[in-house]
Design a protein around this motif. Sequence first.
Motif, PDB file in Angstrom:
ATOM      1  N   SER A  50       0.862  -1.194   0.000  1.00  0.00           N
ATOM      2  CA  SER A  50       0.000   0.000   0.000  1.00  0.00           C
ATOM      3  C   SER A  50       0.894   1.237   0.000  1.00  0.00           C
ATOM      4  O   SER A  50       2.052   1.169   0.416  1.00  0.00           O
ATOM      5  N   SER A  51       0.337   2.358  -0.467  1.00  0.00           N
ATOM      6  CA  SER A  51       1.197   3.530  -0.651  1.00  0.00           C
ATOM      7  C   SER A  51       1.669   4.100   0.676  1.00  0.00           C
ATOM      8  O   SER A  51       2.686   4.776   0.744  1.00  0.00           O
ATOM      9  N   SER A  52       0.980   3.783   1.807  1.00  0.00           N
ATOM     10  CA  SER A  52       1.427   4.304   3.098  1.00  0.00           C
ATOM     11  C   SER A  52       2.611   3.503   3.637  1.00  0.00           C
ATOM     12  O   SER A  52       3.279   3.898   4.567  1.00  0.00           O
ATOM     13  N   GLU A  53       2.838   2.311   3.053  1.00  0.00           N
ATOM     14  CA  GLU A  53       3.999   1.511   3.442  1.00  0.00           C
ATOM     15  C   GLU A  53       5.093   1.749   2.418  1.00  0.00           C
ATOM     16  O   GLU A  53       4.820   1.936   1.241  1.00  0.00           O
ATOM     17  N   ARG A  54       6.336   1.669   2.848  1.00  0.00           N
ATOM     18  CA  ARG A  54       7.435   1.767   1.896  1.00  0.00           C
ATOM     19  C   ARG A  54       7.444   0.486   1.057  1.00  0.00           C
ATOM     20  O   ARG A  54       7.389  -0.607   1.616  1.00  0.00           O
ATOM     21  N   PRO A  55       7.467   0.578  -0.281  1.00  0.00           N
ATOM     22  CA  PRO A  55       7.526  -0.647  -1.076  1.00  0.00           C
ATOM     23  C   PRO A  55       8.708  -1.520  -0.656  1.00  0.00           C
ATOM     24  O   PRO A  55       9.750  -1.007  -0.244  1.00  0.00           O
ATOM     25  N   ILE A  56       8.529  -2.856  -0.773  1.00  0.00           N
ATOM     26  CA  ILE A  56       9.544  -3.802  -0.297  1.00  0.00           C
ATOM     27  C   ILE A  56      10.890  -3.541  -0.982  1.00  0.00           C
ATOM     28  O   ILE A  56      11.928  -3.568  -0.380  1.00  0.00           O
ATOM     29  N   SER A  57      10.848  -3.280  -2.268  1.00  0.00           N
ATOM     30  CA  SER A  57      12.088  -2.926  -2.953  1.00  0.00           C
ATOM     31  C   SER A  57      11.728  -1.842  -3.971  1.00  0.00           C
ATOM     32  O   SER A  57      10.550  -1.633  -4.271  1.00  0.00           O
ATOM     33  N   ASN A  58      12.747  -1.182  -4.483  1.00  0.00           N
ATOM     34  CA  ASN A  58      12.482  -0.086  -5.406  1.00  0.00           C
ATOM     35  C   ASN A  58      11.740  -0.541  -6.651  1.00  0.00           C
ATOM     36  O   ASN A  58      10.994   0.202  -7.255  1.00  0.00           O
ATOM     37  N   SER A  59      11.984  -1.823  -7.021  1.00  0.00           N
ATOM     38  CA  SER A  59      11.346  -2.306  -8.249  1.00  0.00           C
ATOM     39  C   SER A  59       9.864  -2.622  -8.032  1.00  0.00           C
ATOM     40  O   SER A  59       9.129  -2.808  -8.978  1.00  0.00           O
ATOM     41  N   GLU A  60       9.429  -2.719  -6.769  1.00  0.00           N
ATOM     42  CA  GLU A  60       8.034  -3.082  -6.510  1.00  0.00           C
ATOM     43  C   GLU A  60       7.193  -1.841  -6.236  1.00  0.00           C
ATOM     44  O   GLU A  60       7.437  -1.117  -5.289  1.00  0.00           O
ATOM     45  N   ALA A  61       6.208  -1.639  -7.075  1.00  0.00           N
ATOM     46  CA  ALA A  61       5.358  -0.449  -6.934  1.00  0.00           C
ATOM     47  C   ALA A  61       4.286  -0.697  -5.883  1.00  0.00           C
ATOM     48  O   ALA A  61       4.026  -1.821  -5.482  1.00  0.00           O
ATOM     49  N   SER A  62       3.655   0.381  -5.420  1.00  0.00           N
ATOM     50  CA  SER A  62       2.479   0.207  -4.563  1.00  0.00           C
ATOM     51  C   SER A  62       1.256   0.081  -5.469  1.00  0.00           C
ATOM     52  O   SER A  62       1.263   0.513  -6.623  1.00  0.00           O
ATOM     53  N   HIS A  63       0.207  -0.544  -4.951  1.00  0.00           N
ATOM     54  CA  HIS A  63      -1.000  -0.780  -5.748  1.00  0.00           C
ATOM     55  C   HIS A  63      -2.189  -0.133  -5.063  1.00  0.00           C
ATOM     56  O   HIS A  63      -2.283  -0.126  -3.837  1.00  0.00           O
ATOM     57  N   SER A  64      -3.115   0.375  -5.871  1.00  0.00           N
ATOM     58  CA  SER A  64      -4.260   1.070  -5.276  1.00  0.00           C
ATOM     59  C   SER A  64      -5.577   0.322  -5.466  1.00  0.00           C
ATOM     60  O   SER A  64      -6.604   0.743  -4.957  1.00  0.00           O
ATOM     61  N   GLN A  65      -5.550  -0.780  -6.221  1.00  0.00           N
ATOM     62  CA  GLN A  65      -6.781  -1.562  -6.438  1.00  0.00           C
ATOM     63  C   GLN A  65      -6.455  -3.057  -6.433  1.00  0.00           C
ATOM     64  O   GLN A  65      -5.483  -3.485  -7.055  1.00  0.00           O
ATOM     65  N   TYR A  66      -7.303  -3.809  -5.731  1.00  0.00           N
ATOM     66  CA  TYR A  66      -7.157  -5.271  -5.732  1.00  0.00           C
ATOM     67  C   TYR A  66      -8.502  -5.922  -5.996  1.00  0.00           C
ATOM     68  O   TYR A  66      -9.518  -5.511  -5.421  1.00  0.00           O
ATOM     69  N   ILE A  67      -8.485  -6.949  -6.823  1.00  0.00           N
ATOM     70  CA  ILE A  67      -9.639  -7.830  -6.969  1.00  0.00           C
ATOM     71  C   ILE A  67      -9.361  -9.021  -6.055  1.00  0.00           C
ATOM     72  O   ILE A  67      -8.302  -9.647  -6.159  1.00  0.00           O
ATOM     73  N   VAL A  68     -10.283  -9.276  -5.131  1.00  0.00           N
ATOM     74  CA  VAL A  68     -10.020 -10.273  -4.093  1.00  0.00           C
ATOM     75  C   VAL A  68     -10.896 -11.509  -4.324  1.00  0.00           C
ATOM     76  O   VAL A  68     -12.123 -11.429  -4.249  1.00  0.00           O
ATOM     77  N   VAL A  69     -10.243 -12.638  -4.611  1.00  0.00           N
ATOM     78  CA  VAL A  69     -11.002 -13.858  -4.909  1.00  0.00           C
ATOM     79  C   VAL A  69     -10.900 -14.825  -3.733  1.00  0.00           C
ATOM     80  O   VAL A  69     -10.115 -15.783  -3.737  1.00  0.00           O
ATOM     81  N   THR A  70     -11.689 -14.536  -2.722  1.00  0.00           N
ATOM     82  CA  THR A  70     -11.860 -15.431  -1.583  1.00  0.00           C
ATOM     83  C   THR A  70     -13.099 -14.962  -0.828  1.00  0.00           C
ATOM     84  O   THR A  70     -13.786 -14.029  -1.284  1.00  0.00           O
ATOM     85  N   GLU A  71     -13.389 -15.585   0.286  1.00  0.00           N
ATOM     86  CA  GLU A  71     -14.560 -15.192   1.072  1.00  0.00           C
ATOM     87  C   GLU A  71     -14.430 -13.703   1.420  1.00  0.00           C
ATOM     88  O   GLU A  71     -13.349 -13.241   1.814  1.00  0.00           O
ATOM     89  N   SER A  72     -15.524 -12.968   1.286  1.00  0.00           N
ATOM     90  CA  SER A  72     -15.414 -11.510   1.339  1.00  0.00           C
ATOM     91  C   SER A  72     -15.186 -10.944   2.744  1.00  0.00           C
ATOM     92  O   SER A  72     -14.907  -9.747   2.883  1.00  0.00           O
ATOM     93  N   GLY A  73     -15.256 -11.788   3.790  1.00  0.00           N
ATOM     94  CA  GLY A  73     -14.985 -11.301   5.153  1.00  0.00           C
ATOM     95  C   GLY A  73     -13.604 -10.681   5.286  1.00  0.00           C
ATOM     96  O   GLY A  73     -13.397  -9.751   6.074  1.00  0.00           O
ATOM     97  N   ILE A  74     -12.649 -11.149   4.508  1.00  0.00           N
ATOM     98  CA  ILE A  74     -11.264 -10.641   4.587  1.00  0.00           C
ATOM     99  C   ILE A  74     -11.187  -9.163   4.190  1.00  0.00           C
ATOM    100  O   ILE A  74     -10.284  -8.447   4.602  1.00  0.00           O
ATOM    101  N   LEU A  75     -12.159  -8.695   3.412  1.00  0.00           N
ATOM    102  CA  LEU A  75     -12.111  -7.293   2.975  1.00  0.00           C
ATOM    103  C   LEU A  75     -12.204  -6.332   4.153  1.00  0.00           C
ATOM    104  O   LEU A  75     -11.694  -5.210   4.086  1.00  0.00           O
ATOM    105  N   HIS A  76     -12.834  -6.770   5.237  1.00  0.00           N
ATOM    106  CA  HIS A  76     -12.964  -5.886   6.412  1.00  0.00           C
ATOM    107  C   HIS A  76     -11.588  -5.499   6.942  1.00  0.00           C
ATOM    108  O   HIS A  76     -11.292  -4.310   7.119  1.00  0.00           O
ATOM    109  N   GLU A  77     -10.737  -6.488   7.177  1.00  0.00           N
ATOM    110  CA  GLU A  77      -9.396  -6.209   7.714  1.00  0.00           C
ATOM    111  C   GLU A  77      -8.536  -5.522   6.652  1.00  0.00           C
ATOM    112  O   GLU A  77      -7.746  -4.630   6.974  1.00  0.00           O
ATOM    113  N   MET A  78      -8.707  -5.917   5.393  1.00  0.00           N
ATOM    114  CA  MET A  78      -7.915  -5.282   4.326  1.00  0.00           C
ATOM    115  C   MET A  78      -8.226  -3.784   4.269  1.00  0.00           C
ATOM    116  O   MET A  78      -7.330  -2.940   4.193  1.00  0.00           O
ATOM    117  N   GLN A  79      -9.528  -3.485   4.322  1.00  0.00           N
ATOM    118  CA  GLN A  79      -9.940  -2.087   4.217  1.00  0.00           C
ATOM    119  C   GLN A  79      -9.493  -1.277   5.443  1.00  0.00           C
ATOM    120  O   GLN A  79      -9.087  -0.121   5.313  1.00  0.00           O
TER     121      GLN A  79
END
Length: 321
Positions: free
Chosen positions: A223-252
């Motif tokens: 996420s953009s508030s975290e420093r990317p793991i390495s310079n080559s890895e960008a932060s992402h602003s959108q995810y499509i989540v393919v699992t039970e939707s309860g996980i979206l609560h903690e993700m959000q």
Amino acid sequence: MNIVEQIRQLCQEKNAIIMAHYYQRPEIQDVADFVGDSLALAQVAAKTNADIIVMCGVHFMAETAKILCPNKKVLIPAPEAGCSLADSCKATDLAAWKAAHPDHMVVSYVNTSAAVKALTDVVVTSSNALKIVKQLPEDKPILFGPDQNLGGYINRMTGRKMDLWNGGCHVHARFSEEGLLALKEQYPNAKVLAHPECKASILQHADVIGSTQALLNYAISHSSSERPISNSEASHSQYIVVTESGILHEMQKACPEVEFIAVPAVMDDLTICQCNECEYMRMNTLEKLYDCLRKESDEIIVNNKVAQDAIKPIQRMLEMS
Ligand code: 13P
Ligand code: SF4
């Protein structure tokens, strides 16, 4: 006092800990002392000093906690909360499969009954399955069950040829490739996070495959508030989540600036519905949790002999994780 305060007060009075899986209703996750994936729930249960463990999850999770903590009281708010995946392989089925393959070792997903674990050589969760299977002797044939999607994923990743039980989770089975591709078209910049219980036709489109915790960790670390793991890895602003939707609560909660898009499930060729929820996981409610703590029921009981046999492959898993 509102119900959340009453629950917290009961926990304090009784030295109880509330543990919740990421597929629980948001209000259950929020009142819990600990929220995690199947592996973390087992690890925390094994170490807790609480006298009472309230497992807000499904039955096999509470059973696993009881096997690891035989002297503690383990409670579940909704004792009827089963699991279609665990139900897809009964102990008698596994015993017959083993008898037909006497030279094989048995690797079982944690989504199994205590009786199935008692017939198992090593238990795995989606967090550690790859790591553990890679540690097993290469010349040893393996029976893997009950999730054929997770087993197929491990076979593809390791090159092993484990024999797979024909079981699966009905929630993950409902995701369709067409539905996912339509969402990818709608959100071309979104990364796809998928749970290995999904079919291979879904996993082939995933950018990240992992347990609920692994998917969450990926989103947090990118996420953009975290420093990317390495310079080559960008932060992402959108995810499509393919699992039970309860996980979206903690993700959000963890990444408020990121957009998480749940994939709707497809019931048949014509009907798209929002049934990416596990009805078993959703059986636990705040009211049931309050009653469970107040009455100290329903308590999980595991037969002594079954528990003694089942703890060995669970402990092997914890050592190999
Ligand atoms: P994890 O949280 O370990 O990824 O498990 C998913 C699951 O299906 C639990 O029932
Ligand atoms: Fe079982 Fe699937 Fe529900 Fe997990 S989501 S508890 S595997 S039925």
